[in-house]
Design a protein around this motif. Structure first.
Motif, PDB file in Angstrom:
ATOM      1  N   SER A 257       0.928  -1.355   0.106  1.00  0.00           N
ATOM      2  CA  SER A 257       0.034   0.067   0.092  1.00  0.00           C
ATOM      3  C   SER A 257       0.970   1.218  -0.132  1.00  0.00           C
ATOM      4  O   SER A 257       0.644   2.340  -0.829  1.00  0.00           O
TER       5      SER A 257
ATOM      6  N   TYR B  76      -8.171   4.932  -2.444  1.00  0.00           N
ATOM      7  CA  TYR B  76      -8.679   4.694  -1.098  1.00  0.00           C
ATOM      8  C   TYR B  76      -9.422   3.258  -1.203  1.00  0.00           C
ATOM      9  O   TYR B  76      -9.045   2.428  -0.362  1.00  0.00           O
TER      10      TYR B  76
ATOM     11  N   THR C  10      -7.588   0.127   1.010  1.00  0.00           N
ATOM     12  CA  THR C  10      -8.453  -0.391   2.199  1.00  0.00           C
ATOM     13  C   THR C  10      -8.782  -1.957   1.702  1.00  0.00           C
ATOM     14  O   THR C  10      -8.712  -2.663   2.730  1.00  0.00           O
TER      15      THR C  10
ATOM     16  N   TYR D 154      -7.695  -4.833   4.147  1.00  0.00           N
ATOM     17  CA  TYR D 154      -8.850  -5.558   4.993  1.00  0.00           C
ATOM     18  C   TYR D 154      -8.812  -6.967   4.812  1.00  0.00           C
ATOM     19  O   TYR D 154      -8.963  -7.671   5.395  1.00  0.00           O
TER      20      TYR D 154
ATOM     21  N   TRP E 280     -13.479  -2.310  11.922  1.00  0.00           N
ATOM     22  CA  TRP E 280     -12.858  -1.943  10.511  1.00  0.00           C
ATOM     23  C   TRP E 280     -13.623  -2.334   9.498  1.00  0.00           C
ATOM     24  O   TRP E 280     -13.529  -1.436   8.617  1.00  0.00           O
TER      25      TRP E 280
ATOM     26  N   MET F 104     -15.246   0.594   6.931  1.00  0.00           N
ATOM     27  CA  MET F 104     -14.740   0.392   5.423  1.00  0.00           C
ATOM     28  C   MET F 104     -16.198   0.486   4.583  1.00  0.00           C
ATOM     29  O   MET F 104     -16.177   1.063   3.622  1.00  0.00           O
TER      30      MET F 104
END
Length: 265
Positions: A37, A143, A147, A151, A234, A238
């Motif tokens: 990332s 984004y 993410t 995740y 989380w 998200m």
């Protein structure tokens, strides 16, 4: 059609896949997703800076091949996982389809679960084409990529409940989305309504994701769903953020433009 036969019939590469080694590898290496990332973010800002004074690249043929390959992968993933999830849902009910961890280790689905989480790293390549072709790069795009990668790797290692729903939905939406991208890149004119349908499908996916998180949390209190509060927090943040961002994108891309066009007329 015998759904149980369809669900449990495996190809040889699916039979040979060792899910235990895959889960162990992810438990030991999932934090590398942060490195990917970070490199991805550095490429975004560095690449845009380098391209400021350069002519854009066309890259039409590579983009067609790229989108087509991801479309084919997603179609296969959807075709292999959806019948499995449907079988669990129809024979054992909603709670079992959400809470059961068999998606990570069961016939057929075990390979596609691992393929799904790994695919989130190469999918970052979507952005390379946007930057090199000097197209508009919106916040939602990068984004979402970062993410989902973080995740997916974080959750797979713990085999958390709800994963089967999350992955199967994503396979299905991406099968349609990347097929659309491939057609557009190849020069085909695709109806605007089809693009709207894809975004609405993404919004629906985020709503269902929020519902699944709620169900996991509720059933986890009774010891029926394997997850932990941190993961649910989380995941919920998200999916809620995706829902807001995709709704905003839908309004800006389709409703807002239509309203402005009518005012001009």
């Amino acid at each position: 059609m015998n759904m149980s036969v369809l669900t449990l019939q495996e190809y040889e590469f699916e039979k040979q896949f060792n899910e235990h080694e895959a889960i162990q590898w992810m438990q030991e290496n999932w934090k590398k997703s942060f490195l990917f990332s970070a490199l991805y973010a550095a490429f975004i800002f560095g690449g845009r800076h380098l391209m400021n004074k350069r002519a854009k690249f066309e890259l039409r043929k590579p983009l067609v091949l790229w989108s087509l390959s991801l479309a084919v992968f997603s179609i296969f993933g959807a075709v292999r996982t959806a019948p499995y999830m449907l079988y669990i849902l129809m024979t054992k009910g909603l709670k079992q389809s959400v809470c059961d961890q068999s998606f990570y280790i069961g016939p057929v689905s075990k390979f596609w679960a691992y393929a799904f989480v790994l695919s989130k790293a190469p999918e970052l390549g979507d952005t390379i084409f946007i930057i090199l072709r000097k197209q508009k790069l919106i916040f939602l795009h990068w984004y979402h990529h970062i993410t989902v990668l973080l995740y997916s790797w974080y959750s797979y290692k713990d085999m958390v409940a709800g994963g089967g729903w999350f992955m199967t939905m994503n396979y299905g939406v991406h099968a349609v989305m990347y097929s659309y991208y491939a057609l557009r890149a190849a020069g085909f004119r695709v109806s605007r309504k089809f693009a709207m349908f894809i975004t609405l499908s993404q919004i629906t996916q985020m709503l269902v994701g929020c519902v699944i998180n709620y169900l996991v949390f509720s059933w986890m209190q009774h010891g029926q769903c394997h997850s932990h509060v941190q993961n649910i927090i989380w995941s919920s943040l998200m999916y809620l953020s995706y829902f807001v961002l995709f709704c905003h994108f839908f309004f800006e891309a389709y409703i807002g433009k239509t309203t402005k066009a009518r005012k001009v007329d």
